[in-house]
Scaffold this motif. Structure first.
Motif, PDB file in Angstrom:
ATOM      1  N   GLN A  10      19.055  32.918 -30.453  1.00 17.91           N
ATOM      2  CA  GLN A  10      20.370  32.335 -30.726  1.00 17.91           C
ATOM      3  C   GLN A  10      20.277  30.817 -30.844  1.00 17.91           C
ATOM      4  N   LEU A  11      20.896  30.268 -31.851  1.00 21.97           N
ATOM      5  CA  LEU A  11      20.989  28.813 -32.011  1.00 21.97           C
ATOM      6  C   LEU A  11      22.004  28.239 -31.022  1.00 21.97           C
ATOM      7  N   CYS A  12      23.057  28.994 -30.761  1.00 20.32           N
ATOM      8  CA  CYS A  12      24.156  28.496 -29.930  1.00 20.32           C
ATOM      9  C   CYS A  12      23.743  28.244 -28.479  1.00 20.32           C
ATOM     10  N   PHE A  13      22.850  29.080 -27.934  1.00 20.40           N
ATOM     11  CA  PHE A  13      22.543  28.951 -26.512  1.00 20.40           C
ATOM     12  C   PHE A  13      21.832  27.653 -26.144  1.00 20.40           C
ATOM     13  N   PRO A  14      20.779  27.241 -26.854  1.00 23.28           N
ATOM     14  CA  PRO A  14      20.174  25.959 -26.484  1.00 23.28           C
ATOM     15  C   PRO A  14      21.124  24.774 -26.705  1.00 23.28           C
ATOM     16  N   ILE A  15      22.008  24.882 -27.684  1.00 27.66           N
ATOM     17  CA  ILE A  15      22.992  23.811 -27.897  1.00 27.66           C
ATOM     18  C   ILE A  15      23.956  23.754 -26.712  1.00 27.66           C
ATOM     19  N   TYR A  16      24.431  24.919 -26.293  1.00 28.52           N
ATOM     20  CA  TYR A  16      25.317  25.008 -25.127  1.00 28.52           C
ATOM     21  C   TYR A  16      24.626  24.456 -23.883  1.00 28.52           C
ATOM     22  N   SER A  17      23.391  24.882 -23.654  1.00 30.02           N
ATOM     23  CA  SER A  17      22.632  24.430 -22.477  1.00 30.02           C
ATOM     24  C   SER A  17      22.397  22.930 -22.515  1.00 30.02           C
ATOM     25  N   LEU A  18      22.052  22.409 -23.687  1.00 30.74           N
ATOM     26  CA  LEU A  18      21.821  20.975 -23.843  1.00 30.74           C
ATOM     27  C   LEU A  18      23.091  20.182 -23.553  1.00 30.74           C
ATOM     28  N   SER A  19      24.204  20.640 -24.088  1.00 35.61           N
ATOM     29  CA  SER A  19      25.477  19.960 -23.857  1.00 35.61           C
ATOM     30  C   SER A  19      25.791  19.881 -22.362  1.00 35.61           C
ATOM     31  N   LYS A  20      25.613  20.992 -21.682  1.00 34.26           N
ATOM     32  CA  LYS A  20      25.864  21.044 -20.246  1.00 34.26           C
ATOM     33  C   LYS A  20      24.938  20.093 -19.485  1.00 34.26           C
ATOM     34  N   GLU A  21      23.661  20.083 -19.844  1.00 32.84           N
ATOM     35  CA  GLU A  21      22.688  19.227 -19.156  1.00 32.84           C
ATOM     36  C   GLU A  21      22.923  17.742 -19.443  1.00 32.84           C
ATOM     37  N   ILE A  22      23.328  17.426 -20.646  1.00 33.85           N
ATOM     38  CA  ILE A  22      23.629  16.027 -20.968  1.00 33.85           C
ATOM     39  C   ILE A  22      24.826  15.544 -20.144  1.00 33.85           C
ATOM     40  N   CYS A  23      25.850  16.373 -20.054  1.00 39.62           N
ATOM     41  CA  CYS A  23      27.010  16.003 -19.224  1.00 39.62           C
ATOM     42  C   CYS A  23      26.587  15.804 -17.772  1.00 39.62           C
ATOM     43  N   ASN A  24      25.713  16.683 -17.276  1.00 39.10           N
ATOM     44  CA  ASN A  24      25.209  16.538 -15.904  1.00 39.10           C
ATOM     45  C   ASN A  24      24.387  15.265 -15.735  1.00 39.10           C
ATOM     46  N   ALA A  25      23.633  14.892 -16.757  1.00 34.89           N
ATOM     47  CA  ALA A  25      22.823  13.670 -16.685  1.00 34.89           C
ATOM     48  C   ALA A  25      23.696  12.418 -16.673  1.00 34.89           C
ATOM     49  N   TYR A  26      24.836  12.487 -17.312  1.00 34.11           N
ATOM     50  CA  TYR A  26      25.757  11.356 -17.316  1.00 34.11           C
ATOM     51  C   TYR A  26      26.431  11.153 -15.955  1.00 34.11           C
ATOM     52  N   ARG A  27      26.620  12.239 -15.209  1.00 34.90           N
ATOM     53  CA  ARG A  27      27.411  12.188 -13.978  1.00 34.90           C
ATOM     54  C   ARG A  27      27.011  11.050 -13.038  1.00 34.90           C
ATOM     55  N   PRO A  28      25.733  10.920 -12.646  1.00 37.76           N
ATOM     56  CA  PRO A  28      25.398   9.827 -11.717  1.00 37.76           C
ATOM     57  C   PRO A  28      25.592   8.438 -12.337  1.00 37.76           C
ATOM     58  N   LEU A  29      25.449   8.332 -13.647  1.00 39.17           N
ATOM     59  CA  LEU A  29      25.636   7.042 -14.306  1.00 39.17           C
ATOM     60  C   LEU A  29      27.112   6.652 -14.343  1.00 39.17           C
ATOM     61  N   LEU A  30      27.975   7.653 -14.436  1.00 45.85           N
ATOM     62  CA  LEU A  30      29.412   7.390 -14.536  1.00 45.85           C
ATOM     63  C   LEU A  30      30.097   7.252 -13.182  1.00 45.85           C
ATOM     64  N   ASP A  31      29.406   7.669 -12.124  1.00 47.95           N
ATOM     65  CA  ASP A  31      29.987   7.551 -10.780  1.00 47.95           C
ATOM     66  C   ASP A  31      30.352   6.108 -10.452  1.00 47.95           C
ATOM     67  N   SER A  32      29.538   5.165 -10.891  1.00 50.19           N
ATOM     68  CA  SER A  32      29.821   3.756 -10.600  1.00 50.19           C
ATOM     69  C   SER A  32      31.078   3.264 -11.314  1.00 50.19           C
ATOM     70  N   LEU A  33      31.457   3.953 -12.390  1.00 43.12           N
ATOM     71  CA  LEU A  33      32.685   3.598 -13.116  1.00 43.12           C
ATOM     72  C   LEU A  33      33.885   4.380 -12.598  1.00 43.12           C
ATOM     73  N   ASP A  34      33.626   5.390 -11.764  1.00 45.21           N
ATOM     74  CA  ASP A  34      34.656   6.289 -11.251  1.00 45.21           C
ATOM     75  C   ASP A  34      35.355   7.048 -12.382  1.00 45.21           C
ATOM     76  N   VAL A  35      34.555   7.526 -13.356  1.00 43.10           N
ATOM     77  CA  VAL A  35      35.103   8.339 -14.436  1.00 43.10           C
ATOM     78  C   VAL A  35      34.233   9.576 -14.652  1.00 43.10           C
ATOM     79  N   THR A  36      34.872  10.620 -15.169  1.00 46.97           N
ATOM     80  CA  THR A  36      34.151  11.816 -15.573  1.00 46.97           C
ATOM     81  C   THR A  36      33.658  11.607 -17.001  1.00 46.97           C
ATOM     82  N   TYR A  37      32.838  12.530 -17.489  1.00 47.51           N
ATOM     83  CA  TYR A  37      32.342  12.400 -18.854  1.00 47.51           C
ATOM     84  C   TYR A  37      33.482  12.405 -19.887  1.00 47.51           C
ATOM     85  N   PRO A  38      34.447  13.323 -19.815  1.00 43.00           N
ATOM     86  CA  PRO A  38      35.549  13.270 -20.786  1.00 43.00           C
ATOM     87  C   PRO A  38      36.363  11.963 -20.687  1.00 43.00           C
ATOM     88  N   GLN A  39      36.544  11.453 -19.480  1.00 46.74           N
ATOM     89  CA  GLN A  39      37.244  10.174 -19.310  1.00 46.74           C
ATOM     90  C   GLN A  39      36.430   9.033 -19.916  1.00 46.74           C
TER      91      GLN A  39
END
Length: 142
Positions: A10-39
Motif C-alpha cells: 500500500q502507498l497510503c500506509f507509509p505516507i500515513y506513518s510518515l505523517s504521524k512520525e513527523i508530527c511526533n518529531a515536531y512535538r518537542p520542538l514546539l513545546d517551547s512555543l507552547d503550541v501543537t503542530y496544527p496551531q
C-alpha cells in the motif's frame, strides 16, 4: 489479486506513518512555543500574512472552519492571536497576531532547520521529495 491488499503493497500506509512520525518529531520542538503542530501551522500562515480571515486560513491549510475554530480559540486563549468580526461584513472573522504571537516567530525560526536535520535527506532529496508530494496532492485534490 489478493497480493494488492497486503499492507506492505500500500502507498497510503507509509505516507500515513510518515505523517504521524513527523508530527511526533515536531512535538518537542514546539513545546517551547507552547503550541501543537496544527496551531504551529496556523502561526506559520499568520507570520507570513499577518492578518487573514478564517476562510483564508482554512484554504491555505486545507482545514474546514469546524476544525479551525477550536484551534483559533485555543490560540486566542494563549494570547497569541486575536479574532475579530469584520467591520464590513460581520459574518467574516478576521484573525491577526498579538504582540506575543508575533514575538514567537523569532523563537520558531530554528525549527525548520532542526526538522531538516532529523529527516536526514540531502538538499536534492528534499527538493525531489517535495516535488513528488506536491504532484500527488495536486492530482488527488483536483
Amino acid at each position: 489479486m489478493k497480493e494488492l491488499l497486503k499492507l506492505s503493497n500500500q502507498l497510503c500506509f507509509p505516507i500515513y506513518s510518515l505523517s504521524k512520525e513527523i508530527c511526533n518529531a515536531y512535538r518537542p520542538l514546539l513545546d517551547s512555543l507552547d503550541v501543537t503542530y496544527p496551531q504551529y501551522l496556523v502561526m506559520l500562515v499568520l507570520w507570513e500574512h499577518k492578518k487573514l480571515n478564517v476562510r483564508e486560513i482554512g484554504a491555505l491549510l486545507g482545514l474546514d472552519s469546524g476544525t479551525l475554530t477550536p484551534l483559533l480559540k485555543r490560540l486566542e486563549t494563549k494570547a497569541m492571536v486575536q479574532r475579530k468580526r469584520s467591520a464590513i461584513d460581520e459574518r467574516i472573522v478576521e484573525v491577526s497576531l498579538t504582540a506575543k504571537g508575533a514575538s514567537l516567530e523569532d523563537k520558531a525560526v530554528c525549527i525548520p532547520g532542526q526538522m531538516l536535520e532529523k529527516v536526514a535527506l540531502t538538499t536534492e532529496e528534499q527538493i525531489q521529495f517535495k516535488k513528488i508530494i506536491n504532484k500527488i496532492l495536486n492530482t488527488i485534490t483536483k
